[in-house]
Motif scaffolding. Structure first.
Motif, short mmCIF file in Angstrom:
data_model
loop_
_atom_site.label_atom_id
_atom_site.label_comp_id
_atom_site.label_asym_id
_atom_site.label_seq_id
_atom_site.Cartn_x
_atom_site.Cartn_y
_atom_site.Cartn_z
N VAL A 110 0.83 -1.20 0.00
CA VAL A 110 0.00 0.00 0.00
C VAL A 110 0.87 1.25 0.00
N ALA A 111 1.95 1.21 0.78
CA ALA A 111 2.89 2.35 0.80
C ALA A 111 3.47 2.59 -0.59
N ASP A 112 3.74 1.51 -1.33
CA ASP A 112 4.27 1.67 -2.69
C ASP A 112 3.26 2.39 -3.59
N VAL A 113 1.97 2.04 -3.45
CA VAL A 113 0.93 2.71 -4.24
C VAL A 113 0.86 4.19 -3.87
N PHE A 114 0.87 4.50 -2.57
CA PHE A 114 0.78 5.89 -2.13
C PHE A 114 1.97 6.71 -2.61
N CYS A 115 3.16 6.13 -2.59
CA CYS A 115 4.34 6.87 -3.06
C CYS A 115 4.27 7.14 -4.56
N GLY A 116 3.60 6.25 -5.31
CA GLY A 116 3.41 6.51 -6.73
C GLY A 116 2.49 7.68 -6.98
N TRP A 117 1.53 7.89 -6.09
CA TRP A 117 0.60 9.01 -6.22
C TRP A 117 1.16 10.30 -5.65
#
Length: 302
Positions: A244-251
């Protein structure tokens, strides 16, 4: 007293699923008095009320809840035996399937699953239900939910479970307020966001209690959806799954991931459905497509 016939048992199963005499009559294409008469026969046969009316809802008794799983599976096996194995064609399927996800599950899994469904079943309507860890097992058993994706461990003989990816937890904060890498004192003086565990991610709360960090919680929210924007604008920290952290960092490029200074893993994310014998052809197909779209490499079969 004679045994209930198949029509009576099917009425019981549908009433358990829908909790409504009217909806059950509509589903079975009979009149409501017919459903009421069948319920009276079943009550006499089993020596139990089976359902109590609470407002407009028919609430099952404990005896009804014990009967439902075995009876549903038996009827599903009969239906599967007399049905053609090739009767389901996803390309022409225009019905609805329900998938239970948390807010972070929506953000993580809908991007890969929607293209896969569009390619195979362009007319399908996917309905996403908000996953509540305390209610999802009942929804799966009743058929109001077709599949669920969660880290919650639901141990029921009537549910099928397969892991799709491991869960490792990290800390996330703003790049303007970075955390020291893997430092035992990395959270000294830092303020935290706490997110509700209703979706099944109980590890962050457990870790914060064990590490004595609860006094540093300054914001409590129900969902993860607003957390990245809050982190980027403040010095707050949140503990959450790495994927989930990876998704948030992409945004939000202004966010940074930090490793935790202690072991931080939980039960894997898993797909849940009814047991194999209880699945409809559409549900069985949906489960296979879901797995192919979202399973991480460590759980895929070569």
């Amino acid at each position: 007293m004679p045994l209930p016939d198949l029509n009576q048992l099917r009425t019981f199963v549908v009433l358990y699923e829908l909790r409504s005499l009217t909806a059950t009559a509509d589903r079975l294409h009979v009149t409501q008095p017919t459903v009421s008469y069948t319920l009276r026969q079943l009550r006499a046969r089993f020596g139990d009320d089976l359902f109590h009316r609470q407002g407009h809802v028919m609430v099952p008794t404990p005896r009804a809840s014990r009967l439902f799983g075995p009876l549903h599976e038996a009827l599903a096996q009969i239906d599967a035996t007399v049905s053609s194995p090739d009767e389901f064609d996803p390309a022409t399927f225009d019905g609805e399937l329900a998938l239970a996800l948390t807010s972070i599950g929506e953000q993580t899994f809908l991007p890969p699953i929607m293209p896969a469904l569009a390619r195979a079943a362009p007319h399908l309507h996917l309905k996403v239900e908000r996953l509540d860890a305390d209610l999802v097992a009942d929804g799966l058993l009743r058929g109001t939910i077709d599949l669920a994706v969660t880290v919650s461990l639901m141990e029921s003989p009537h549910l099928w479970r397969t892991p799709i990816r491991s869960v490792e937890y990290v800390a996330l904060s703003s790049a303007a307020h970075p955390l020291p890498p893997t430092d035992p004192a990395m959270f000294a003086g830092r303020r935290f966001v706490r997110v509700s565990a209703r979706g099944g991610h109980v590890y962050p709360l457990q870790a914060m209690i064990e590490q004595g960090l609860m006094a540093q919680v300054k914001l409590t929210v129900e969902e993860y959806a607003t957390v990245p924007a809050v982190l980027e604008a403040t010095d707050l920290v949140v503990l959450l799954p790495r994927h989930v952290a990876d998704v948030f960092c992409g945004w939000f490029p202004g966010l940074r991931i930090a490793e935790l200074p202690w072991p931080a893993r939980s039960t894997p994310v898993a797909i849940y459905s009814r047991g194999e014998a209880s699945l409809s052809p559409a549900q069985r197909w949906f489960r296979s497509v879901m797995f192919e779209a979202v399973a991480a490499g460590e759980y895929r079969v070569a």
